[in-house]
Write a protein that holds these residues in place. Structure first.
Motif, PDB file in Angstrom:
ATOM      1  N   ASN A 104       0.838  -1.199   0.000  1.00 47.59           N
ATOM      2  CA  ASN A 104       0.000   0.000   0.000  1.00 47.59           C
ATOM      3  C   ASN A 104       0.876   1.252   0.000  1.00 47.59           C
ATOM      4  O   ASN A 104       0.922   1.998   0.982  1.00 47.59           O
ATOM      5  CB  ASN A 104      -0.898   0.014   1.242  1.00 47.59           C
ATOM      6  CG  ASN A 104      -2.150  -0.809   1.048  1.00 47.59           C
ATOM      7  OD1 ASN A 104      -2.568  -1.057  -0.085  1.00 47.59           O
ATOM      8  ND2 ASN A 104      -2.744  -1.245   2.136  1.00 47.59           N
ATOM      9  N   HIS A 187      -9.634   3.394  -2.985  1.00 45.95           N
ATOM     10  CA  HIS A 187     -10.371   2.174  -2.580  1.00 45.95           C
ATOM     11  C   HIS A 187     -10.406   2.101  -1.051  1.00 45.95           C
ATOM     12  O   HIS A 187     -11.443   1.874  -0.433  1.00 45.95           O
ATOM     13  CB  HIS A 187      -9.674   0.943  -3.175  1.00 45.95           C
ATOM     14  CG  HIS A 187     -10.100  -0.366  -2.559  1.00 45.95           C
ATOM     15  ND1 HIS A 187      -9.665  -0.783  -1.305  1.00 45.95           N
ATOM     16  CD2 HIS A 187     -10.915  -1.351  -3.003  1.00 45.95           C
ATOM     17  CE1 HIS A 187     -10.200  -1.955  -1.017  1.00 45.95           C
ATOM     18  NE2 HIS A 187     -10.967  -2.319  -2.033  1.00 45.95           N
ATOM     19  N   GLU A 191     -13.300   2.338   1.695  1.00 48.47           N
ATOM     20  CA  GLU A 191     -13.379   1.252   2.705  1.00 48.47           C
ATOM     21  C   GLU A 191     -13.555   1.853   4.119  1.00 48.47           C
ATOM     22  O   GLU A 191     -14.370   1.375   4.910  1.00 48.47           O
ATOM     23  CB  GLU A 191     -12.082   0.441   2.602  1.00 48.47           C
ATOM     24  CG  GLU A 191     -11.882  -0.660   3.604  1.00 48.47           C
ATOM     25  CD  GLU A 191     -10.507  -1.325   3.388  1.00 48.47           C
ATOM     26  OE1 GLU A 191     -10.231  -1.850   2.292  1.00 48.47           O
ATOM     27  OE2 GLU A 191      -9.680  -1.308   4.336  1.00 48.47           O
ATOM     28  N   GLN A 261      -4.886   2.717  12.155  1.00 44.35           N
ATOM     29  CA  GLN A 261      -4.877   3.025  10.720  1.00 44.35           C
ATOM     30  C   GLN A 261      -3.441   3.114  10.237  1.00 44.35           C
ATOM     31  O   GLN A 261      -2.548   3.510  10.981  1.00 44.35           O
ATOM     32  CB  GLN A 261      -5.629   4.308  10.421  1.00 44.35           C
ATOM     33  CG  GLN A 261      -5.233   5.515  11.242  1.00 44.35           C
ATOM     34  CD  GLN A 261      -6.021   6.748  10.840  1.00 44.35           C
ATOM     35  OE1 GLN A 261      -6.173   7.046   9.672  1.00 44.35           O
ATOM     36  NE2 GLN A 261      -6.521   7.473  11.829  1.00 44.35           N
ATOM     37  N   LYS A 262      -3.276   2.750   8.958  1.00 43.31           N
ATOM     38  CA  LYS A 262      -1.901   2.703   8.435  1.00 43.31           C
ATOM     39  C   LYS A 262      -1.583   3.836   7.473  1.00 43.31           C
ATOM     40  O   LYS A 262      -0.449   3.969   7.038  1.00 43.31           O
ATOM     41  CB  LYS A 262      -1.657   1.361   7.756  1.00 43.31           C
ATOM     42  CG  LYS A 262      -1.586   0.217   8.750  1.00 43.31           C
ATOM     43  CD  LYS A 262      -0.849  -0.966   8.167  1.00 43.31           C
ATOM     44  CE  LYS A 262      -0.613  -2.055   9.184  1.00 43.31           C
ATOM     45  NZ  LYS A 262      -1.148  -3.348   8.748  1.00 43.31           N
ATOM     46  N   THR A 264      -3.616   4.940   4.370  1.00 45.17           N
ATOM     47  CA  THR A 264      -4.304   5.146   3.085  1.00 45.17           C
ATOM     48  C   THR A 264      -5.553   6.023   3.202  1.00 45.17           C
ATOM     49  O   THR A 264      -5.856   6.800   2.294  1.00 45.17           O
ATOM     50  CB  THR A 264      -4.681   3.792   2.451  1.00 45.17           C
ATOM     51  OG1 THR A 264      -5.244   2.957   3.467  1.00 45.17           O
ATOM     52  CG2 THR A 264      -3.474   3.105   1.850  1.00 45.17           C
ATOM     53  N   ARG A 289     -11.756   7.528  13.320  1.00 46.23           N
ATOM     54  CA  ARG A 289     -10.721   6.593  13.807  1.00 46.23           C
ATOM     55  C   ARG A 289      -9.756   7.312  14.744  1.00 46.23           C
ATOM     56  O   ARG A 289      -9.311   6.759  15.743  1.00 46.23           O
ATOM     57  CB  ARG A 289      -9.941   5.998  12.639  1.00 46.23           C
ATOM     58  CG  ARG A 289     -10.700   4.881  12.006  1.00 46.23           C
ATOM     59  CD  ARG A 289      -9.788   3.842  11.411  1.00 46.23           C
ATOM     60  NE  ARG A 289     -10.526   3.117  10.401  1.00 46.23           N
ATOM     61  CZ  ARG A 289     -10.023   2.192   9.619  1.00 46.23           C
ATOM     62  NH1 ARG A 289      -8.747   1.872   9.712  1.00 46.23           N
ATOM     63  NH2 ARG A 289     -10.761   1.576   8.730  1.00 46.23           N
ATOM     64  N   ILE A 368     -11.886  -5.660  -0.695  1.00 47.38           N
ATOM     65  CA  ILE A 368     -12.609  -5.511   0.575  1.00 47.38           C
ATOM     66  C   ILE A 368     -13.936  -4.764   0.385  1.00 47.38           C
ATOM     67  O   ILE A 368     -14.893  -5.009   1.106  1.00 47.38           O
ATOM     68  CB  ILE A 368     -11.711  -4.768   1.615  1.00 47.38           C
ATOM     69  CG1 ILE A 368     -10.396  -5.523   1.858  1.00 47.38           C
ATOM     70  CG2 ILE A 368     -12.458  -4.529   2.929  1.00 47.38           C
ATOM     71  CD1 ILE A 368     -10.531  -6.899   2.461  1.00 47.38           C
TER      72      ILE A 368
HETATM   73  O1  LIG Z   1      -5.344  -2.373   2.208  1.00 46.05           O
HETATM   74  C1  LIG Z   1      -5.947  -2.981   3.066  1.00 46.05           C
HETATM   75  C2  LIG Z   1      -7.322  -3.448   2.831  1.00 46.05           C
HETATM   76  O2  LIG Z   1      -7.826  -3.011   1.609  1.00 46.05           O
HETATM   77  C3  LIG Z   1      -5.253  -3.231   4.359  1.00 46.05           C
HETATM   78  O3  LIG Z   1      -5.900  -4.141   5.184  1.00 46.05           O
HETATM   79  C4  LIG Z   1      -5.002  -1.941   5.057  1.00 46.05           C
HETATM   80  O4  LIG Z   1      -4.115  -2.168   6.135  1.00 46.05           O
HETATM   81  C5  LIG Z   1      -6.284  -1.296   5.570  1.00 46.05           C
HETATM   82  O5  LIG Z   1      -6.039   0.001   6.029  1.00 46.05           O
HETATM   83  P1  LIG Z   1      -5.909   0.339   7.585  1.00 46.05           P
HETATM   84  O6  LIG Z   1      -4.869  -0.626   8.157  1.00 46.05           O
HETATM   85  O7  LIG Z   1      -5.463   1.760   7.620  1.00 46.05           O
HETATM   86  O8  LIG Z   1      -7.271   0.111   8.186  1.00 46.05           O
END
Ligand SMILES: O=C(CO)[C@H](O)[C@H](O)COP(=O)(O)O
Ligand SMILES: NC(=O)C1=CN([C@@H]2O[C@H](COP(=O)(O)OP(=O)(O)OC[C@H]3O[C@@H](n4cnc5c(N)ncnc54)[C@H](OP(=O)(O)O)[C@@H]3O)[C@@H](O)[C@H]2O)C=CC1
Length: 474
Positions: A104, A187, A191, A261-262, A264, A289, A368
């Motif tokens: 990602n 995306h 999500e 959260q990571k 995106t 979040r 997802i």
């Molecule tokens: O790309 C993803 C799903 O499509 C990964 O699970 C991603 O880590 C989700 O984002 P976050 O960790 O910020 O909830």
């Protein structure tokens, strides 16, 4: 030993499953992981696919194990680790080899990597992959950015391992350089909004209607048979039905209300703001979040304001459930409309010509956010919907039917004290978008009053100033 056709670096959740998926489709794959034990464990667990896997313990070994020109997928933590892997690979790869970053990545990093690798002899692809663990293993949605020529070189294997929607592969080339990672980022932004809205509805059912997890799970499970049919609704029903083996309680009741959260989601919002395209439902979801993460502060605030809680919502339960279903549906449409609008803006800004019908199509399975609604979106975009999804005839009808429910749900939740930031942002976006005469006439006047910025008059060309008198433009 027979050479592998492809290589993969990073045997974590995604990489290991993607490698097995590739192997299962008949492509011999060489794998490498920074931590040796993970490579050993991967090989040990590769079962019937063991012969299709070539474990490697250095990048030199990896390069030697693959038949040139070598396609190598990098599936490690996004950011610096990707730069480090690319740098290390430059020392062992040869002209025409293809480096594919499938994590990602922030699309701006992807664009930088493209320019850093240009003229190096190596080809670079930035590829978004969605579907989590299960998708990676049995068919993800794959969003590719790079030259069309580089896509052609990897198309066969990527379409083979991708999810299929009625036999159509959910893998596509979407444009040059950062296009694939940008689309994956949006995306994920969608999500975030989708998940947040589901959580808001769960909150109303739990706190406003006093329903337990199992009963709420049944509601989601029933909704999954109708217009809300989607992976996220399906797993929500499953999550709510599950018990914690340790306590015997519903598992959702023993989980802390603090989501991580990571990046995106945040990047989606930053890019939307940079492009000047509202993505308010996504923004609300990211903010929710963040608020969820400051648990101590929220608990202190609860003490300061008194535990008001959420007051019970009364009335005909079946009618309320119908409203909640339609409200979620309307909220989702608004969030998707925002996501697609951001992609449309980015497409122009970065000269990508992003194919909206294709994007909707490759999101119909594997990823997802896959849902029944995406098929209707694919049809709408294929039929020429361009400005905003909310202007596509099919979605005008759907919103006409669903927005009164969204309005009632937001109103009742607000009265009851149940926070619904994403649903209310979606409603406000819809209401502002469909309002032919809004309220910015007053903002124009205010700006002219304090800053002499001028304003436009209805039916006249040119810039005008108001009769503000002394004290104005100060
Ligand atoms: O790309 C993803 C799903 O499509 C990964 O699970 C991603 O880590 C989700 O984002 P976050 O960790 O910020 O909830
Ligand atoms: N999990 C998901 O649902 C999805 C994740 N992604 C993305 O895929 C990528 C991988 O995610 P995921 O498989 O979940 O992550 P994991 O945490 O399961 O695995 C991380 C992998 O990255 C490697 N790694 C970490 N830091 C370095 C480094 N500095 N140098 C070399 N290797 C390193 C790890 O190696 P080691 O064993 O040595 O620690 C491991 O192989 C990320 O970009 C993620 O955002 C994309 C879609 C879905």
């Amino acid at each position: 030993m027979e050479k592998a056709e492809i290589g993969l670096i990073g045997l974590g959740t995604m990489g290991s499953n993607l490698a097995l998926n590739i192997a299962e489709h008949g492509h011999r794959i060489a794998v490498f992981n920074r931590t040796r034990a993970r490579t050993d464990a991967f090989v040990e667990n590769s079962g019937a696919l063991r012969d299709m896997v070539v474990p490697c313990y250095s990048l030199e070994e990896l390069a030697a194990a693959i038949r040139p020109p070598r396609p190598i997928i990098i599936m490690v933590l996004a950011g610096k680790p990707v730069d480090e892997q690319i740098e290390a690979l430059r020392g062992v790869l040869s002209d025409n080899d293809i480096v594919i970053d499938a994590g990602n990545a922030n699309f701006r990093d992807t664009m930088r990597r493209f320019s850093e690798l240009s003229g190096s002899g190596l080809t670079f692809i930035g590829m978004g992959v969605s579907g989590g663990e299960e998708g990676a293993r049995h068919g993800p949605s794959i969003m590719v950015g790079g030259t069309e020529d580089s896509w052609k070189r990897v198309e066969k294997v990527l379409t083979a391992i991708s999810a299929k929607f009625k036999d159509e592969p959910c893998a596509a080339w979407l444009g040059t350089d950062g296009a694939g990672h940008f689309v994956k980022t949006i995306h994920n932004g969608i999500e975030y909004a989708d998940m947040q809205m589901i959580a808001e509805i769960y909150g109303i059912l739990r706190d406003g209607l006093g329903m337990g997890p199992k009963e709420i799970g049944t509601v989601f499970s029933n909704w999954n048979k109708g217009r809300l049919n989607s992976y996220l609704i399906e797993i929500t029903a499953k999550v709510l039905a599950a018990d914690d083996p340790k306590t015997g309680k519903p598992v959702v009741d023993v989980i802390l209300d603090r989501a991580g959260q990571k990046g995106t989601g945040k990047w989606s919002v930053i890019e939307a703001q940079q492009l000047g395209i509202p993505a308010t439902a996504i923004e609300a979801a990211v903010a929710a979040r963040v608020l969820s993460s400051i648990k101590d502060e929220r608990q202190a605030a609860e003490k300061a304001y008194g535990n008001i809680g959420v007051t019970r919502i009364s009335g005909d339960k079946d009618a309320l459930l119908k409203d909640l279903e339609l409200a979620l549906f309307a909220g989702k449409i608004a969030a998707y409309a925002q996501g697609f609008a951001v992609m449309s803006g980015a497409s122009k800004e970065f000269n990508w010509s992003l194919p909206m019908p294709t994007i909707a199509k490759i999101w119909r399975a594997g990823c997802i956010i896959r849902s029944q609604m995406l098929d209707t979106m694919a049809e709408a975009f294929s039929g020429g919907a361009s400005t905003n999804l909310l202007m596509a005839p099919a979605f005008i009808s759907l919103m006409q039917e669903a927005h009164p429910s969204l309005r009632r749900v937001v109103a009742r939740a607000s009265e009851a004290g149940a926070p619904v930031p994403a649903l209310s942002s979606a409603l406000a976006y819809f209401d502002s978008y469909r309002q032919g005469r809004g309220t910015s006439n007053l903002i124009q006047a205010q700006r002219d009053f304090f800053g002499a910025h001028g304003f436009e008059r209805i039916g006249e060309q040119g810039a005008f100033h108001g009769p503000w008198g002394s004290g104005a433009a100060g």
